[in-house]
Each structure stands twice: as structure tokens, then as C-alpha cells.
Design an enzyme around this catalytic site. Structure first.
Site, PDB file in Angstrom:
ATOM      1  N   ASP A   1      -5.799   2.341  -5.942  1.00 52.82           N
ATOM      2  CA  ASP A   1      -5.326   1.353  -6.915  1.00 52.82           C
ATOM      3  C   ASP A   1      -5.926   1.678  -8.276  1.00 52.82           C
ATOM      4  OD1 ASP A   1      -4.160  -1.101  -7.845  1.00 52.82           O
ATOM      5  OD2 ASP A   1      -6.157  -1.975  -7.812  1.00 52.82           O
ATOM      6  N   SER A   2      -5.416   1.002  -9.293  1.00 53.91           N
ATOM      7  CA  SER A   2      -5.957   1.173 -10.634  1.00 53.91           C
ATOM      8  C   SER A   2      -7.350   0.556 -10.774  1.00 53.91           C
ATOM      9  CB  SER A   2      -5.008   0.533 -11.643  1.00 53.91           C
ATOM     10  OG  SER A   2      -4.753  -0.811 -11.269  1.00 53.91           O
TER      11      SER A   2
ATOM     12  N   CYS B   1       2.207  -7.501  -7.541  1.00 54.69           N
ATOM     13  CA  CYS B   1       1.011  -6.977  -8.210  1.00 54.69           C
ATOM     14  C   CYS B   1      -0.182  -7.267  -7.311  1.00 54.69           C
ATOM     15  CB  CYS B   1       0.837  -7.670  -9.556  1.00 54.69           C
ATOM     16  SG  CYS B   1      -0.720  -7.274 -10.390  1.00 54.69           S
TER      17      CYS B   1
ATOM     18  N   HIS C   1      -3.049  -8.249  -7.821  1.00 53.18           N
ATOM     19  CA  HIS C   1      -3.892  -9.407  -8.132  1.00 53.18           C
ATOM     20  C   HIS C   1      -3.281 -10.742  -7.726  1.00 53.18           C
ATOM     21  CE1 HIS C   1      -5.853  -6.341 -10.409  1.00 53.18           C
ATOM     22  NE2 HIS C   1      -6.738  -7.175 -10.935  1.00 53.18           N
TER      23      HIS C   1
ATOM     24  N   CYS D   1      -1.319  -0.032  -5.541  1.00 53.25           N
ATOM     25  CA  CYS D   1      -1.005  -0.520  -6.888  1.00 53.25           C
ATOM     26  C   CYS D   1       0.509  -0.511  -7.096  1.00 53.25           C
ATOM     27  CB  CYS D   1      -1.677   0.417  -7.883  1.00 53.25           C
ATOM     28  SG  CYS D   1      -1.335   0.046  -9.587  1.00 53.25           S
TER      29      CYS D   1
ATOM     30  N   GLU E   1      -9.088 -11.471 -12.726  1.00 52.93           N
ATOM     31  CA  GLU E   1     -10.344 -10.703 -12.846  1.00 52.93           C
ATOM     32  C   GLU E   1     -11.469 -11.618 -13.335  1.00 52.93           C
ATOM     33  OE1 GLU E   1     -10.881  -6.924 -13.187  1.00 52.93           O
ATOM     34  OE2 GLU E   1      -9.069  -6.602 -12.018  1.00 52.93           O
TER      35      GLU E   1
HETATM   36  N1  DGL Z   1      -2.884  -2.787  -9.684  1.00 53.89           N
HETATM   37  C1  DGL Z   1      -1.915  -3.190 -10.670  1.00 53.89           C
HETATM   38  C2  DGL Z   1      -0.601  -3.536  -9.976  1.00 53.89           C
HETATM   39  O1  DGL Z   1      -0.548  -3.853  -8.800  1.00 53.89           O
HETATM   40  C3  DGL Z   1      -2.407  -4.369 -11.478  1.00 53.89           C
HETATM   41  C4  DGL Z   1      -3.577  -4.013 -12.387  1.00 53.89           C
HETATM   42  C5  DGL Z   1      -3.215  -3.018 -13.468  1.00 53.89           C
HETATM   43  O2  DGL Z   1      -2.441  -3.362 -14.384  1.00 53.89           O
HETATM   44  O3  DGL Z   1      -3.703  -1.906 -13.388  1.00 53.89           O
HETATM   45  O4  DGL Z   1       0.428  -3.502 -10.612  1.00 53.89           O
END
Ligand code: DGL
Length: 269
Positions: A13-14, A188, A190, A76, A156
Site C-alpha cells: 500500500d501507499s 480506499c 482508509h 491500495c 490518519e
Molecule cells: N491507499 C490509498 C487508496 O486506497 C489511500 C491513501 C493514499 O492516497 O495514498 O486509495
């Protein structure tokens, strides 16, 4: 191809958001080891260009492949939306990604054929969810998307039940409410942490689709199909690679993962 069934599953993931996916995978597949990669130094990806997102995704996938993972899971949504093909081209191991899993579940759930998608701006503008849903059902399906860029920083910050987040949710979701959707995809990493709030805003008639749950089911089915389930009897070992250890990393990460976050390794690509 890595046929070693005791190898770990690579999840990336990011940042820390993908720990919601790691959590679902660990809960569903308690015998499997997980190698997680969170690009905490370069998060957020959701507002970056497609070229950059693809380049970063390929770097991360190569890192995990060198560690001999038996399966890759792109946790992600943003990377899945723009870099799935590039990652697949690299790899001899199966690659799963959250968008396909979420789209499949949404199509299975909707009764009135009206689906809403909420995600980052990069994911919504890629059209990836739209295409994925149309792969499973193209007749008479109404799909509406809404970018919700403020949800990532709010989660976050830990503001999952905060008046500011509720107000933001009303702002983003009101147009979707007006569309009479019966299914809302949380597109997403989050957003699963906002589930209770999103459900209360959308009302009980709208089913929320959590891609984390959907992908853990896909991973389970695919491991079984490919005879790659860990049968070694060894206890699983989870390692978390990150590119930075930012402010409140431990606290936020543990909230996402739902268990202590130990075995954190700082790496650079
Ligand atoms: N992990 C990203 C997603 O699921 C969200 C966080 C980001 O913007 O990097 O789209």
C-alpha cells in the site's frame, strides 16, 4: 513462479491504510505469513499522477518479489486503479487487487442495480471501478462515483468519530443519497475505519462493501485453487516494511491493523 506454499503473502500500500487489508487477510488466513510494505515516506498516492503511481507500484512489487512472496495483493485502491497491469507484467505469482474484489462483491449485493463508489481522486478519475463492475454486469447498471480526498487525512488523524468528519461525510455523500443507490463501495484503504459513520449517514438501506473483506475471501479461494495454502504447521510470521516512521505511526498503524504492530523494518527502495 514461487510454488513454495510456506512463503509469505506480499501485501502493499501507499502507507498504513493497507493494514486494513492485512488485518482482513490475517483474520481469514491465520496460518499464512504476511510481508507488508507501506510506502509511508511517499504517501498519499491518491492525488499523484498516474505515471508516478505506476513507477512507485512497480518498485514496491519488485522489492516484495525479491523476498520470494507466493502471492501479491495490491491493497491500495489507487495503485490497483492505475498500476495493476504493470505489476502483473513483472510477476510470475498471482496478483490480486482490491478493485476487482470490491466490484465483484458490489455486483453480487445490489438489488436495484444502483451502486455508488467513493475513493481518492486518482481512483475515481481512472474509471477503474466502473470498468471492473461492467466486467461482471453491464446491463442496466447505474454507477455513480464520488472522490472523497479529505477522508484520508481525517482517518490518519484518528478522527473517525468526529463532528468535522461527519460534516465532511454529509457533504460528500449527499449527492449519492439522492441517487437512490443500495450499495456503496468503500474504494480506499482508509474508509473501512469510517464504516459506522458512513453507515449512519447513508442509512440502513445501503449496503457498504469493504474491499478488505472481499479480497481476503479471494485470496483464500485462490490459495486453495492453486494448492498454495501454508501446510507447514509453523506459526505465521508477519513483517512490516515501511519507508519512513512518521509521527504517530505506531498508534495509527495499530488502529488499522487491530493488533500490536511489531516487526517493523525501515527500508529504502
Ligand atoms: N491507499 C490509498 C487508496 O486506497 C489511500 C491513501 C493514499 O492516497 O495514498 O486509495
Amino acid at each position: 513462479m514461487n510454488n513454495n506454499s510456506s512463503s509469505p503473502i506480499g501485501i502493499f500500500d501507499s502507507g498504513v491504510g493497507g493494514l486494513t487489508v492485512a488485518r482482513a487477510v490475517m483474520e481469514r488466513l491465520p496460518r499464512e505469513s504476511v510481508l507488508y510494505f507501506g510506502d509511508t515516506a511517499r504517501v498519499p498516492y491518491g492525488v499523484k499522477s498516474q505515471d508516478i503511481i505506476s513507477r512507485y507500484a512497480v518498485e514496491i512489487a519488485k522489492f516484495l518479489l525479491e523476498k520470494r512472496v507466493k502471492m501479491l495483493i495490491i491493497a491500495c485502491n489507487t495503485m490497483a486503479a492505475v498500476a495493476y497491469d504493470a505489476v502483473r507484467a513483472l510477476s510470475g505469482v498471482p496478483v490480486l487487487e482490491v478493485i476487482d474484489a470490491g466490484a465483484r462483491t458490489a455486483v453480487a449485493h445490489t438489488r436495484n442495480h444502483r451502486i455508488g463508489i467513493i475513493a481518492t481522486p486518482s481512483t475515481t478519475s481512472s474509471g477503474a471501478y466502473l470498468q471492473a463492475i461492467q466486467r461482471y454486469e453491464h446491463d442496466g447498471m447505474f454507477i455513480t462515483t464520488q472522490a472523497c480526498p479529505l477522508f484520508v487525512p481525517l482517518v490518519e488523524e484518528g478522527w473517525t468519530d468526529h463532528p468535522v468528519t461527519r460534516l465532511t461525510a454529509f457533504e460528500y455523500l449527499t449527492p449519492l443519497l439522492a441517487q437512490n443507490i443500495d450499495t456503496l463501495v468503500l474504494g480506499c484503504t482508509h474508509y473501512p475505519l469510517l464504516k459506522p459513520m458512513l453507515q449512519s449517514v447513508m442509512g440502513p438501506g445501503v449496503q457498504l462493501v469493504d474491499s478488505a473483506e472481499a479480497i481476503s475471501l479471494r485470496a483464500e479461494a485462490l490459495l486453495r485453487e492453486m494448492d498454495l495454502e501454508n501446510a507447514s504447521g509453523e506459526p505465521p510470521r508477519h513483517v512490516f516494511h515501511v519507508t519512513d516512521v512518521p509521527h504517530r505511526f505506531q498508534e495509527v498503524g495499530e488502529r488499522f491493523l487491530g493488533r500490536p504492530l511489531d516487526q517493523v523494518e525501515l527500508v529504502s527502495l
